[in-house]
Motif scaffolding. Sequence first.
Motif, mmCIF file in Angstrom:
data_model
loop_
_atom_site.group_PDB
_atom_site.id
_atom_site.type_symbol
_atom_site.label_atom_id
_atom_site.label_comp_id
_atom_site.label_asym_id
_atom_site.label_seq_id
_atom_site.Cartn_x
_atom_site.Cartn_y
_atom_site.Cartn_z
ATOM 1 N N ILE A 52 -17.454 0.721 -11.054
ATOM 2 C CA ILE A 52 -18.096 1.724 -10.203
ATOM 3 C C ILE A 52 -17.141 2.215 -9.106
ATOM 4 O O ILE A 52 -16.999 3.416 -8.898
ATOM 5 C CB ILE A 52 -19.387 1.151 -9.552
ATOM 6 C CG1 ILE A 52 -20.440 0.846 -10.630
ATOM 7 C CG2 ILE A 52 -19.951 2.106 -8.513
ATOM 8 C CD1 ILE A 52 -20.934 2.044 -11.391
ATOM 9 N N VAL A 53 -16.432 1.309 -8.426
ATOM 10 C CA VAL A 53 -15.550 1.796 -7.348
ATOM 11 C C VAL A 53 -14.298 2.493 -7.885
ATOM 12 O O VAL A 53 -13.690 3.281 -7.180
ATOM 13 C CB VAL A 53 -15.121 0.686 -6.345
ATOM 14 C CG1 VAL A 53 -16.313 0.136 -5.605
ATOM 15 C CG2 VAL A 53 -14.356 -0.420 -7.017
ATOM 16 N N HIS A 57 -13.467 0.173 3.524
ATOM 17 C CA HIS A 57 -12.587 -0.807 2.878
ATOM 18 C C HIS A 57 -13.211 -1.358 1.593
ATOM 19 O O HIS A 57 -12.653 -2.260 0.977
ATOM 20 C CB HIS A 57 -12.297 -1.979 3.813
ATOM 21 C CG HIS A 57 -11.687 -1.563 5.108
ATOM 22 N ND1 HIS A 57 -10.442 -0.967 5.170
ATOM 23 C CD2 HIS A 57 -12.144 -1.627 6.377
ATOM 24 C CE1 HIS A 57 -10.178 -0.683 6.443
ATOM 25 N NE2 HIS A 57 -11.187 -1.072 7.192
ATOM 26 N N GLY A 58 -14.401 -0.824 1.247
ATOM 27 C CA GLY A 58 -15.153 -1.385 0.116
ATOM 28 C C GLY A 58 -14.337 -1.498 -1.160
ATOM 29 O O GLY A 58 -14.340 -2.531 -1.833
ATOM 30 N N LYS A 59 -13.612 -0.432 -1.447
ATOM 31 C CA LYS A 59 -12.847 -0.409 -2.690
ATOM 32 C C LYS A 59 -11.804 -1.533 -2.699
ATOM 33 O O LYS A 59 -11.618 -2.236 -3.691
ATOM 34 C CB LYS A 59 -12.165 0.958 -2.812
ATOM 35 C CG LYS A 59 -11.799 1.283 -4.215
ATOM 36 C CD LYS A 59 -11.299 2.695 -4.356
ATOM 37 C CE LYS A 59 -10.519 2.761 -5.656
ATOM 38 N NZ LYS A 59 -9.891 4.028 -5.878
ATOM 39 N N MET A 102 -20.594 -0.656 -1.895
ATOM 40 C CA MET A 102 -19.248 -0.839 -1.357
ATOM 41 C C MET A 102 -18.457 0.458 -1.314
ATOM 42 O O MET A 102 -17.643 0.676 -0.426
ATOM 43 C CB MET A 102 -18.469 -1.895 -2.164
ATOM 44 C CG MET A 102 -19.015 -3.295 -2.047
ATOM 45 S SD MET A 102 -19.181 -3.858 -0.348
ATOM 46 C CE MET A 102 -17.572 -4.564 -0.086
ATOM 47 N N SER A 103 -18.669 1.347 -2.323
ATOM 48 C CA SER A 103 -17.852 2.562 -2.320
ATOM 49 C C SER A 103 -18.416 3.621 -1.372
ATOM 50 O O SER A 103 -17.698 4.509 -0.939
ATOM 51 C CB SER A 103 -17.667 3.110 -3.728
ATOM 52 O OG SER A 103 -18.901 3.260 -4.344
ATOM 53 N N ASN A 104 -19.715 3.518 -1.030
ATOM 54 C CA ASN A 104 -20.308 4.560 -0.192
ATOM 55 C C ASN A 104 -20.442 4.192 1.278
ATOM 56 O O ASN A 104 -20.431 5.057 2.136
ATOM 57 C CB ASN A 104 -21.687 4.943 -0.734
ATOM 58 C CG ASN A 104 -21.558 5.736 -2.011
ATOM 59 O OD1 ASN A 104 -20.695 6.614 -2.102
ATOM 60 N ND2 ASN A 104 -22.358 5.425 -2.999
#
Length: 407
Positions: free
Chosen positions: A209-210, A17-19, A11-13
């Motif tokens: 992680i994010v 909008h992942g975060k 999601m962060s990479n």
Amino acid sequence: MLLGILFGFIMSNFDSHGKQIISDWIKPFGTIFINALKLIAIPLILASLIKGISDLKDISKFSKMGGITVTTYIITTVIAVSIGLSIVNIIKPGTSISDETRLELLSAYEQDANKKLKVAAETKNTGPLQPLVDIVPSNIISAATDNKNMLQIIFFSIVFGISMILIPENKSKALKEFFDSLNEVILKIIDLIMQFAPYGVFALLATLIVEAPKWDLLKSLLLYSFTLIVGLLTLLTFYVVFVKIVLKKSPNFFFKGILPAQLVAFSTSSSAATLPVTMDRVHNSLNVKKEVSSFVLPVGATINMDGTAVYQAIAAVFIAQTFGIDLSLSAQLGIILTATLASIGAAAVPSAGIIVLVIVLAQAGIPEAGLALIFAIDRPLDMCRTVVNITGDATVSMFVDKIISKK
Ligand code: ASP
């Protein structure tokens, strides 16, 4: 845990909008899981401790158990600080940091560290006997409204349980049945909460992680982290050897029993939040008697933090090394004393260790601004030291169980 980490990375990479998605839709489930665990902490301590002590009947048995427990906890803490001091003096992680990196880190984390410093300053301004005063609540209802007052609840439960033994049995019977049944209900609630654990842990790790700080900034602190991890592993090895030689139990039996609690400790960073699981595993899987586990573990969650003790020693010396301060032998001996007290005084909640670290720094004459240096990396290390904290409690409860059974 693995899925949570993986999901967080993806999601962060790969999604801009992942975060946001994680903090809107995943994070709340982690928060609910932690809240549920915290929710049950005070009722659990009240019910299980009062039940545990009133089960003892014989008051001399209780005072014996209390004495053995506290003495063993202090000894393991001193061992932990000594391991930390030895390892940090061998690896010397602080000497590798360049001036440039130090300045960068100091300015990057100044704000966060300032908040901690404020709380830390309040802690420092109290007298030497303040921890003792803090144990006795002036109002039990208000003490029970804050999970940080765990020691006060423990104190009240102990006095309550002892008084139940001291009055005639026919007069305490009704109360005894009430607490026995309350205890059963609370254990059932914990069972229900634990059904949710896999989802809670997934959410907590994906969020972590994010939300983690920039990785390249953390590089210079890797050696410090490595030193701490070596220290924690050394202490874990010490427990395993102790369990094998003194308690005559295999490492496999020990780890199989305690692993679920270690995983919860790792993902919540709080021995208090993990307490329900630790109590369940130590009683049901490590076969420690209920009367022992229900006393030794709640006390241990608050006063015995061996992982935090290793951390206090390593962090203090690391900061001193970074600032180019050469610590004398007497300053290092002073660290043994203050780190022991600080780990006893630390609350069993995330980041408590870094708050009480200021006591150790102040006593040894190490600049408190050094807190800003280690702040960035504190959360993952907090997760690791919490695992060791609860493993230490479990080891001591097995030991106390063995001694009590012999008598
Ligand atoms: N998080 C730790 C615990 O709850 C305390 C600490 O910050 O070292 O055991």
